[in-house]
Design a protein around this motif. Structure first.
Motif, PDB file in Angstrom:
ATOM      1  N   UNK A   4      -1.892   1.305  -6.199  1.00 41.79           N
ATOM      2  CA  UNK A   4      -2.620   0.084  -5.851  1.00 41.79           C
ATOM      3  C   UNK A   4      -4.095   0.433  -5.730  1.00 41.79           C
ATOM      4  N   UNK A   5      -4.918  -0.293  -6.458  1.00 40.47           N
ATOM      5  CA  UNK A   5      -6.351  -0.082  -6.388  1.00 40.47           C
ATOM      6  C   UNK A   5      -6.990  -0.923  -5.303  1.00 40.47           C
ATOM      7  N   UNK A   6      -8.302  -0.783  -5.187  1.00 43.76           N
ATOM      8  CA  UNK A   6      -9.055  -1.519  -4.174  1.00 43.76           C
ATOM      9  C   UNK A   6      -8.948  -3.039  -4.381  1.00 43.76           C
ATOM     10  N   UNK A   7      -9.111  -3.552  -5.607  1.00 43.46           N
ATOM     11  CA  UNK A   7      -9.014  -5.015  -5.753  1.00 43.46           C
ATOM     12  C   UNK A   7      -7.643  -5.566  -5.354  1.00 43.46           C
ATOM     13  N   UNK A   8      -6.575  -4.866  -5.748  1.00 39.74           N
ATOM     14  CA  UNK A   8      -5.240  -5.331  -5.390  1.00 39.74           C
ATOM     15  C   UNK A   8      -5.035  -5.292  -3.880  1.00 39.74           C
ATOM     16  N   UNK A   9      -5.541  -4.240  -3.241  1.00 39.46           N
ATOM     17  CA  UNK A   9      -5.410  -4.110  -1.794  1.00 39.46           C
ATOM     18  C   UNK A   9      -6.152  -5.243  -1.084  1.00 39.46           C
ATOM     19  N   UNK A  10      -7.324  -5.589  -1.576  1.00 37.06           N
ATOM     20  CA  UNK A  10      -8.074  -6.691  -0.980  1.00 37.06           C
ATOM     21  C   UNK A  10      -7.335  -8.021  -1.127  1.00 37.06           C
ATOM     22  N   UNK A  11      -6.722  -8.253  -2.277  1.00 35.57           N
ATOM     23  CA  UNK A  11      -5.958  -9.494  -2.483  1.00 35.57           C
ATOM     24  C   UNK A  11      -4.785  -9.541  -1.511  1.00 35.57           C
TER      25      UNK A  11
END
Length: 79
Positions: A4-11
């Motif tokens: 999981x990358x940063x954008x997915x984690x933020x979502x």
């Protein structure tokens, strides 16, 4: 971290914030953290127990043979 990358984690965090709400989110995060900690402790304990066992001594072979017999019996019944 699970791919999981940063954008997915933020979502995921934004969705959790909207669904759970700001009041309960810290309590939920704390509960999840404790759960993961306990899971890690349990798996570490199991790993230590398996490392203590001398797998090469053949202690686990009877269990394997037993399951092989059960599998053979199941195959005979289905034939």
């Amino acid at each position: 971290m699970f791919g999981i990358g940063i954008p997915e984690l933020l979502v995921i965090l934004v969705i959790a914030f909207v669904v759970v709400g700001p009041e309960k989110l810290p309590k939920l995060a704390r509960s999840l953290g404790k759960g993961f900690y306990e899971l890690r402790r349990a798996t570490d304990g199991l790993r230590e127990e398996f490392e203590k066992e001398d797998v090469s001594s053949g202690e686990m072979l009877p269990i394997k043979k037993e399951t092989e017999k059960e599998d053979a019996g199941a195959k005979e019944e289905s034939a």
